[in-house]
Design an enzyme around this catalytic site. Sequence first.
Site, PDB file in Angstrom:
ATOM      1  N   LYS A  87     103.321 -17.117   6.201  1.00 14.19           N
ATOM      2  CA  LYS A  87     103.111 -15.669   6.404  1.00 14.19           C
ATOM      3  C   LYS A  87     102.924 -15.014   5.034  1.00 14.19           C
ATOM      4  CE  LYS A  87     103.347 -11.418   8.093  1.00 14.19           C
ATOM      5  NZ  LYS A  87     102.186 -10.848   8.802  1.00 14.19           N
ATOM      6  N   GLY A 131     103.012  -4.894   9.918  1.00 13.97           N
ATOM      7  CA  GLY A 131     103.482  -4.228   8.698  1.00 13.97           C
ATOM      8  C   GLY A 131     104.099  -5.179   7.687  1.00 13.97           C
ATOM      9  N   LEU A 132     103.555  -6.422   7.651  1.00 10.25           N
ATOM     10  CA  LEU A 132     103.969  -7.394   6.640  1.00 10.25           C
ATOM     11  C   LEU A 132     105.452  -7.767   6.683  1.00 10.25           C
ATOM     12  CD1 LEU A 132     102.142  -6.679   3.223  1.00 10.25           C
ATOM     13  CD2 LEU A 132     102.711  -8.916   4.153  1.00 10.25           C
ATOM     14  N   CYS A 169      95.312  -6.805   4.346  1.00  9.47           N
ATOM     15  CA  CYS A 169      96.280  -6.368   5.358  1.00  9.47           C
ATOM     16  C   CYS A 169      95.985  -4.922   5.763  1.00  9.47           C
ATOM     17  CB  CYS A 169      97.719  -6.477   4.865  1.00  9.47           C
ATOM     18  SG  CYS A 169      98.856  -5.794   6.108  1.00  9.47           S
ATOM     19  N   LYS A 218      91.722 -13.946   1.236  1.00 11.24           N
ATOM     20  CA  LYS A 218      91.490 -13.606   2.644  1.00 11.24           C
ATOM     21  C   LYS A 218      90.848 -12.232   2.697  1.00 11.24           C
ATOM     22  CE  LYS A 218      93.164 -13.662   7.273  1.00 11.24           C
ATOM     23  NZ  LYS A 218      94.322 -14.060   8.063  1.00 11.24           N
ATOM     24  N   GLY A 270      91.320 -12.010  18.187  1.00 11.75           N
ATOM     25  CA  GLY A 270      91.004 -12.681  19.454  1.00 11.75           C
ATOM     26  C   GLY A 270      89.526 -12.715  19.779  1.00 11.75           C
TER      27      GLY A 270
END
Length: 314
Positions: A48, A75-76, A132, A166, A223
Site C-alpha cells: 500500500k 485517503g491513504l 492519489c 504510478k 473496475g
Amino acid sequence: MPPAASLATTIAGSPLASCLYNASGPVCSTADELDALGGSDAGAILSKSATLEKRAGNPEPRYVETSWGSINSMGLPNEGYRYYLDYARRAQAFGKPYFMSVSGLSHDDNIDIIKALAREEAISAIELNLSCPNVPGKPQTGYDFDQSRVLLERIFEHVDQPLGVKLPPYFDLPHFDMMAAVLNDFPIAFVTCVNSIGNGLVVDTDTESVVIKPKSGFGGIGGDFIKPTALANVRKFYTLLREDIAIIGCGGVKTGTDAFEHILCGASAVQIGTQLMREGVGCFARIGRELSTLMQEKGYPDIDSFKGKLKSLD
Ligand code: RRO
C-alpha cells in the site's frame, strides 16, 4: 495444442514468474495481507502507498463496489513507511519481488522516505505514486507536469533502487506528450497506467444520497468502467516512452482476456485492484489460467510474442 504458455516477465530487472500482481491499494496494507499476496500466484508483492507517518485515512464508508466497478476515497490509510520497509525482509520468504509504493504528502516527505529506503536490497523497486486523488487539499502531482519534473529531479538525486511512477489517467492527447517528455528525461524503470479516475460520483437513487462519506461522496473510480481509459494510457505511453521504460497496465482487469488486451497494448505486467478486492488473492491463479489458455489458443508461447503488437486499421 502447443505447450503451456509462460506468463513470466521482467520488471525493473527483477524476474516475475507471473506478469499478474496486485495494484497498490486493496489488501496490501498489513503484514498478513502482504503474506497472502506472497502465498498466492501473484508474480510480485506491492505494498500500500506509504506516507512518512502512519495514517488512519478518511472516514468510512470509503469504499463501495458497484455493478461496474468501485468508488473509493480511502485517503491513504497506511502503517507508515517504516512498517513496509521492515516487511521487506519477511517478503523474501516468498521468493518473488517485493515492490514498495511511496506516496509522501509533500516533496520533502517523498525525499525523506526514498533516502530511508536506500541500501535495502529486499526492496526490488519503488513505485512512486504521483496520482492519489483522495487526500483533501493535495492535488494529484501527475496532473502538474512542472511539479512532476521538480519532484523527479530531487528523487533521482537520492534513490537507490530502480524506481517507477504510478500515473493518473490522462484524457487529452497533448497531456500524454507533456508527461512523456518529462518521464523520458529520467532513468525511470517503469510507469504504471493508471490510478483510479479521480473524483467521480456514485448516486444511490433509493436513498437519494452519495455512497461514500469523504469529500461529499467524490472518489476514485476503478473496475470495468475504466478499462478503455487504462488501455489508452498503456498504449500511448508504450508508443511515447523510451524502450527501456516498461509499462505496467492497471485498470478494469477481471479476466485473462482483459490482461491480454493490456499486454497487446504494450504492458509488460498487469496489476489487479477492484477484482482483487472482490475475489481475493485467488484471482491471480484464475486470471493467470485464463490468460495462459488464451495465449496457448492463439499460439503465443510468452508475453513478448504479442506485447505491444496491437494492430490499427489504417
Ligand atoms: O488511499 C487512497 O485513497 C487511494 C490512493 Br493512495 C490511490 O493512489 N488511489 C486511490 O484510488 N485511492
